[in-house]
Design an enzyme around this catalytic site. Structure first.
Site, PDB file in Angstrom:
ATOM      1  CG  LEU A 146      -1.987  -1.174   1.208  1.00 22.30           C
ATOM      2  CD1 LEU A 146      -2.977  -1.026   2.371  1.00 22.30           C
ATOM      3  CD2 LEU A 146      -2.764  -1.301  -0.100  1.00 22.30           C
TER       4      LEU A 146
ATOM      5  CB  THR B 146       1.969   4.051  -4.950  1.00 20.76           C
ATOM      6  OG1 THR B 146       2.152   2.767  -5.570  1.00 20.76           O
ATOM      7  CG2 THR B 146       3.322   4.691  -4.712  1.00 20.76           C
TER       8      THR B 146
ATOM      9  CG  ASP C 243       8.303  -4.827   0.832  1.00 25.20           C
ATOM     10  OD1 ASP C 243       8.231  -3.594   0.985  1.00 25.20           O
ATOM     11  OD2 ASP C 243       9.019  -5.370  -0.038  1.00 25.20           O
TER      12      ASP C 243
ATOM     13  CG  PHE D  23       1.020  -5.777 -11.758  1.00 24.20           C
ATOM     14  CD1 PHE D  23       0.858  -5.354 -13.065  1.00 24.20           C
ATOM     15  CD2 PHE D  23       0.437  -6.978 -11.382  1.00 24.20           C
ATOM     16  CE1 PHE D  23       0.141  -6.108 -13.980  1.00 24.20           C
ATOM     17  CE2 PHE D  23      -0.288  -7.742 -12.285  1.00 24.20           C
ATOM     18  CZ  PHE D  23      -0.434  -7.309 -13.581  1.00 24.20           C
TER      19      PHE D  23
ATOM     20  CB  SER E   4       6.255   3.064 -11.707  1.00 21.03           C
ATOM     21  OG  SER E   4       5.035   3.489 -11.182  1.00 21.03           O
TER      22      SER E   4
ATOM     23  CE1 TYR F 242       9.216   2.227 -13.578  1.00 16.72           C
ATOM     24  CE2 TYR F 242       9.119   3.449 -15.645  1.00 16.72           C
ATOM     25  CZ  TYR F 242       8.613   2.482 -14.800  1.00 16.72           C
ATOM     26  OH  TYR F 242       7.506   1.747 -15.185  1.00 16.72           O
TER      27      TYR F 242
ATOM     28  CG  HIS G 214       0.814   8.702 -15.835  1.00 19.12           C
ATOM     29  ND1 HIS G 214       0.561   7.476 -15.289  1.00 19.12           N
ATOM     30  CD2 HIS G 214       2.141   8.724 -16.072  1.00 19.12           C
ATOM     31  CE1 HIS G 214       1.686   6.782 -15.211  1.00 19.12           C
ATOM     32  NE2 HIS G 214       2.670   7.526 -15.675  1.00 19.12           N
TER      33      HIS G 214
ATOM     34  NE  ARG H  54       5.682   9.872 -24.190  1.00 19.62           N
ATOM     35  CZ  ARG H  54       6.582  10.659 -24.794  1.00 19.62           C
ATOM     36  NH1 ARG H  54       6.545  10.820 -26.118  1.00 19.62           N
ATOM     37  NH2 ARG H  54       7.502  11.288 -24.102  1.00 19.62           N
TER      38      ARG H  54
HETATM   39  N1  LIG Z   1       1.005   3.055 -15.534  1.00 19.67           N
HETATM   40  C1  LIG Z   1       1.811   3.035 -16.596  1.00 19.67           C
HETATM   41  O1  LIG Z   1       1.623   3.811 -17.560  1.00 19.67           O
HETATM   42  C2  LIG Z   1       2.959   2.049 -16.664  1.00 19.67           C
HETATM   43  C3  LIG Z   1       3.746   2.025 -17.829  1.00 19.67           C
HETATM   44  C4  LIG Z   1       4.783   1.101 -17.917  1.00 19.67           C
HETATM   45  C5  LIG Z   1       5.028   0.210 -16.871  1.00 19.67           C
HETATM   46  N2  LIG Z   1       4.270   0.258 -15.741  1.00 19.67           N
HETATM   47  C6  LIG Z   1       4.563  -0.693 -14.656  1.00 19.67           C
HETATM   48  O2  LIG Z   1       3.361  -1.354 -14.284  1.00 19.67           O
HETATM   49  C7  LIG Z   1       3.351  -1.632 -12.892  1.00 19.67           C
HETATM   50  C8  LIG Z   1       2.088  -1.069 -12.269  1.00 19.67           C
HETATM   51  O3  LIG Z   1       2.045   0.342 -12.476  1.00 19.67           O
HETATM   52  P1  LIG Z   1       0.843   1.202 -11.883  1.00 19.67           P
HETATM   53  O4  LIG Z   1       0.693   2.402 -12.741  1.00 19.67           O
HETATM   54  O5  LIG Z   1      -0.316   0.329 -11.633  1.00 19.67           O
HETATM   55  O6  LIG Z   1       1.493   1.668 -10.500  1.00 19.67           O
HETATM   56  P2  LIG Z   1       0.826   1.798  -9.060  1.00 19.67           P
HETATM   57  O7  LIG Z   1       1.754   2.658  -8.261  1.00 19.67           O
HETATM   58  O8  LIG Z   1      -0.600   2.228  -9.164  1.00 19.67           O
HETATM   59  O9  LIG Z   1       0.865   0.304  -8.511  1.00 19.67           O
HETATM   60  C9  LIG Z   1       2.005  -0.290  -7.945  1.00 19.67           C
HETATM   61  C10 LIG Z   1       1.552  -1.063  -6.712  1.00 19.67           C
HETATM   62  O10 LIG Z   1       2.678  -1.766  -6.139  1.00 19.67           O
HETATM   63  C11 LIG Z   1       2.673  -1.591  -4.734  1.00 19.67           C
HETATM   64  N3  LIG Z   1       4.062  -1.749  -4.290  1.00 19.67           N
HETATM   65  C12 LIG Z   1       5.135  -0.979  -4.595  1.00 19.67           C
HETATM   66  N4  LIG Z   1       6.253  -1.474  -4.021  1.00 19.67           N
HETATM   67  C13 LIG Z   1       5.875  -2.590  -3.342  1.00 19.67           C
HETATM   68  C14 LIG Z   1       6.584  -3.541  -2.552  1.00 19.67           C
HETATM   69  N5  LIG Z   1       7.888  -3.430  -2.326  1.00 19.67           N
HETATM   70  N6  LIG Z   1       5.899  -4.572  -2.025  1.00 19.67           N
HETATM   71  C15 LIG Z   1       4.559  -4.693  -2.214  1.00 19.67           C
HETATM   72  N7  LIG Z   1       3.840  -3.820  -2.947  1.00 19.67           N
HETATM   73  C16 LIG Z   1       4.501  -2.776  -3.498  1.00 19.67           C
HETATM   74  C17 LIG Z   1       2.076  -0.202  -4.514  1.00 19.67           C
HETATM   75  O11 LIG Z   1       1.534  -0.020  -3.226  1.00 19.67           O
HETATM   76  C18 LIG Z   1       1.005  -0.159  -5.614  1.00 19.67           C
HETATM   77  O12 LIG Z   1      -0.237  -0.664  -5.155  1.00 19.67           O
HETATM   78  C19 LIG Z   1       4.636  -1.040 -12.334  1.00 19.67           C
HETATM   79  O13 LIG Z   1       5.590  -2.090 -12.241  1.00 19.67           O
HETATM   80  C20 LIG Z   1       5.062  -0.029 -13.381  1.00 19.67           C
HETATM   81  O14 LIG Z   1       6.449   0.152 -13.397  1.00 19.67           O
HETATM   82  C21 LIG Z   1       3.233   1.160 -15.614  1.00 19.67           C
HETATM   83  O1  LIG Z   2       1.146  17.672 -17.135  1.00 11.76           O
HETATM   84  C1  LIG Z   2       1.604  17.061 -18.110  1.00 11.76           C
HETATM   85  C2  LIG Z   2       1.940  15.675 -18.055  1.00 11.76           C
HETATM   86  C3  LIG Z   2       2.477  15.077 -19.181  1.00 11.76           C
HETATM   87  N1  LIG Z   2       2.675  15.802 -20.317  1.00 11.76           N
HETATM   88  C4  LIG Z   2       3.229  15.162 -21.500  1.00 11.76           C
HETATM   89  O2  LIG Z   2       2.349  14.115 -21.874  1.00 11.76           O
HETATM   90  C5  LIG Z   2       3.080  13.018 -22.416  1.00 11.76           C
HETATM   91  C6  LIG Z   2       2.738  11.773 -21.654  1.00 11.76           C
HETATM   92  O3  LIG Z   2       3.274  11.903 -20.338  1.00 11.76           O
HETATM   93  P1  LIG Z   2       2.943  10.877 -19.153  1.00 11.76           P
HETATM   94  O4  LIG Z   2       3.627  11.389 -17.936  1.00 11.76           O
HETATM   95  O5  LIG Z   2       1.480  10.646 -19.107  1.00 11.76           O
HETATM   96  O6  LIG Z   2       3.599   9.512 -19.647  1.00 11.76           O
HETATM   97  P2  LIG Z   2       5.106   9.223 -20.110  1.00 11.76           P
HETATM   98  O7  LIG Z   2       5.085   9.107 -21.590  1.00 11.76           O
HETATM   99  O8  LIG Z   2       6.083  10.143 -19.508  1.00 11.76           O
HETATM  100  O9  LIG Z   2       5.392   7.851 -19.338  1.00 11.76           O
HETATM  101  C7  LIG Z   2       4.954   6.609 -19.755  1.00 11.76           C
HETATM  102  O10 LIG Z   2       5.927   6.033 -20.583  1.00 11.76           O
HETATM  103  C8  LIG Z   2       7.186   5.826 -19.978  1.00 11.76           C
HETATM  104  C9  LIG Z   2       8.046   5.227 -21.036  1.00 11.76           C
HETATM  105  O11 LIG Z   2       8.877   6.185 -21.530  1.00 11.76           O
HETATM  106  C10 LIG Z   2       7.057   4.916 -18.772  1.00 11.76           C
HETATM  107  O12 LIG Z   2       6.712   3.606 -19.176  1.00 11.76           O
HETATM  108  C11 LIG Z   2       6.017   5.454 -17.808  1.00 11.76           C
HETATM  109  O13 LIG Z   2       5.781   4.501 -16.778  1.00 11.76           O
HETATM  110  C12 LIG Z   2       4.726   5.702 -18.541  1.00 11.76           C
HETATM  111  O14 LIG Z   2       3.799   6.303 -17.682  1.00 11.76           O
HETATM  112  C13 LIG Z   2       4.564  13.404 -22.304  1.00 11.76           C
HETATM  113  O15 LIG Z   2       4.985  13.894 -23.524  1.00 11.76           O
HETATM  114  C14 LIG Z   2       4.576  14.525 -21.276  1.00 11.76           C
HETATM  115  O16 LIG Z   2       5.594  15.470 -21.478  1.00 11.76           O
HETATM  116  C15 LIG Z   2       2.341  17.146 -20.382  1.00 11.76           C
HETATM  117  O17 LIG Z   2       2.529  17.794 -21.404  1.00 11.76           O
HETATM  118  N2  LIG Z   2       1.821  17.741 -19.270  1.00 11.76           N
END
Ligand SMILES: NC(=O)c1ccc[n+]([C@@H]2O[C@H](COP(=O)([O-])OP(=O)(O)OC[C@H]3O[C@@H](n4cnc5c(N)ncnc54)[C@H](O)[C@@H]3O)[C@@H](O)[C@H]2O)c1
Ligand SMILES: O=c1ccn([C@@H]2O[C@H](COP(=O)(O)OP(=O)(O)O[C@H]3O[C@H](CO)[C@H](O)[C@H](O)[C@H]3O)[C@@H](O)[C@H]2O)c(=O)[nH]1
Length: 320
Positions: A33, A35, A51, A69, A73, A137, A183, A215
């Site tokens: 928990l 994040t 954990d 997951f 991140s 990351y 995001h 993107r």
């Molecule tokens: N959201 C995206 O756009 C995106 C893009 C590429 C990769 N990912 C990857 O996908 C996965 C999920 O991303 P998300 O956006 O759902 O993130 P999130 O932060 O919503 O979820 C991550 C979860 O992992 C838990 N957690 C973190 N460290 C932990 C630990 N040591 N032990 C137990 N639980 C732990 C957090 O409490 C959280 O619930 C991540 O590995 C992230 O790197 C996400």
């Molecule tokens: O307030 C904002 C937030 C984002 N952006 C732009 O919107 C695009 C998307 O940004 P996000 O932060 O939503 O996503 P990212 O592309 O940075 O990140 C995603 O792609 C990455 C790979 O490069 C990782 O996988 C990461 O976990 C995933 O969320 C980017 O060009 C960013 O500069 C804005 O202009 N204003």
């Protein structure tokens, strides 16, 4: 089948856990928990607050596989506090792999990322592209991918890494809820809700048609389906790596304009400086997922993705 879902209280993990339950599987969520939210854990899943570094306490041979997951991140935070990322993502995954080996649990699906590639030389990006992450990351996620490859070769793990591009949208009551939010789509929707004054456009001088970054936005439910397919495609001793994206790109301005249409709100924007480390264009070549997993994303319309995120944003606001 019975699966352990690490990070299942977070955004993507909770949606995948919900899909596993709907497919008739038994699910235990392991999440500290940090994040995530207890309320995000789907009804019907068992929950362990703990954990991944202590995964050996809960993993036992009754599990058929692990979907991993849990991670830190946030790109910006990883630059400021890299040690947190090496500890949580790399040491955490190493402990989890050890616990799996001890318990004889031999199937793994791992959340990797487009950030493993860094600034691309070619788009769409195939899995064969060079991996040169531009932040800690991405570097830690790439290190875990390498760790999984060696584990598969040495100890017969059946493993699939899924490299997500920009995950977006929601699935019913499960959606994106990060604090602080970084995001684009949820931030734009916060402006529509009046919770922020304007959305900052990070740079309008990129070499793209409208000058803003492009993107590949992939619906979280399409992403979830790929995880279920990966569980069946995983083969002992092999580590399959697949990109997950739609193969089409949308600019920051196109996303904002789509959100205006979907929400009916004006959504003011202000131009801000470029955000460090943002590549101009990130679009996936997802041919491997289509070929090896039989994956076929169906929610590719940007307006539909934003509409689902909008419904979720309103749901969360009502709950608070
Ligand atoms: N959201 C995206 O756009 C995106 C893009 C590429 C990769 N990912 C990857 O996908 C996965 C999920 O991303 P998300 O956006 O759902 O993130 P999130 O932060 O919503 O979820 C991550 C979860 O992992 C838990 N957690 C973190 N460290 C932990 C630990 N040591 N032990 C137990 N639980 C732990 C957090 O409490 C959280 O619930 C991540 O590995 C992230 O790197 C996400
Ligand atoms: O307030 C904002 C937030 C984002 N952006 C732009 O919107 C695009 C998307 O940004 P996000 O932060 O939503 O996503 P990212 O592309 O940075 O990140 C995603 O792609 C990455 C790979 O490069 C990782 O996988 C990461 O976990 C995933 O969320 C980017 O060009 C960013 O500069 C804005 O202009 N204003």
């Amino acid at each position: 089948m019975k699966y352990l879902v690490t990070g299942g209280a977070g955004y993507v993990g909770s949606v995948v856990a919900q899909h596993l339950l709907e497919a008739g599987h038994e699910v235990t969520v392991l999440d500290n928990l940090s994040t995530g939210f207890r309320a995000g854990v789907p009804a019907g899943a068992a929950f362990v607050e703990g954990d991944i570094r202590d995964a050996a306490k809960w993993l036992d041979p009754s599990y058929d596989g692990v979907l991993h997951f849990a991670a830190s991140s946030q790109v910006g935070e990883s630059v400021a506090k890299p040690e947190k990322y090496w500890e949580n993502n790399v040491a955490g995954s190493l402990a989890l792999l050890g616990a799996m080996r001890e318990a004889g649990v031999r199937t793994l699906v791992f959340s990797s990322t487009a950030a493993t590639y860094g600034e691309p030389e070619q788009v769409p990006i195939p899995e064969t592209a060079p991996t040169r992450p531009t932040n800690p990351y991405g570097a830690t996620k790439l290190a875990v991918d390498h760790m999984i490859t060696s584990e598969a070769h040495a100890h017969g793990l059946a493993a699939v890494s899924l490299r997500y591009f920009n995950v977006a949208g929601a699935y019913g009551t499960h959606g994106e809820r990060h604090d602080p939010e970084s995001h684009l789509i949820p931030l734009v929707l916060q402006v529509a809700q009046g919770r922020r004054e304007a959305i900052s456009v990070f740079g309008e001088d990129y070499p793209t048609p409208d000058g803003t970054c492009v993107r590949d936005y992939i619906h979280v439910a399409d992403l979830a389906e790929a995880h279920l397919l990966a569980l069946t495609a995983a083969e002992p001793g092999r580590h399959l790596i697949c990109n997950l994206g739609n193969g089409s790109g949308f600019s920051v301005r196109e996303v904002i304009e789509t959100a205006r249409k979907v929400t009916g709100h004006p959504i003011p924007e202000v131009v801000a400086p470029r955000r460090g480390g943002d590549p101009a264009v990130l679009v996936a070549s997802a041919g491997t997922a289509r070929e090896k997993l039989g994956w076929n994303p169906s929610r590719t319309d940007l307006a539909g993705i934003v509409a689902d995120a909008w419904e979720f944003a309103q749901h969360i606001t009502r709950e608070q």
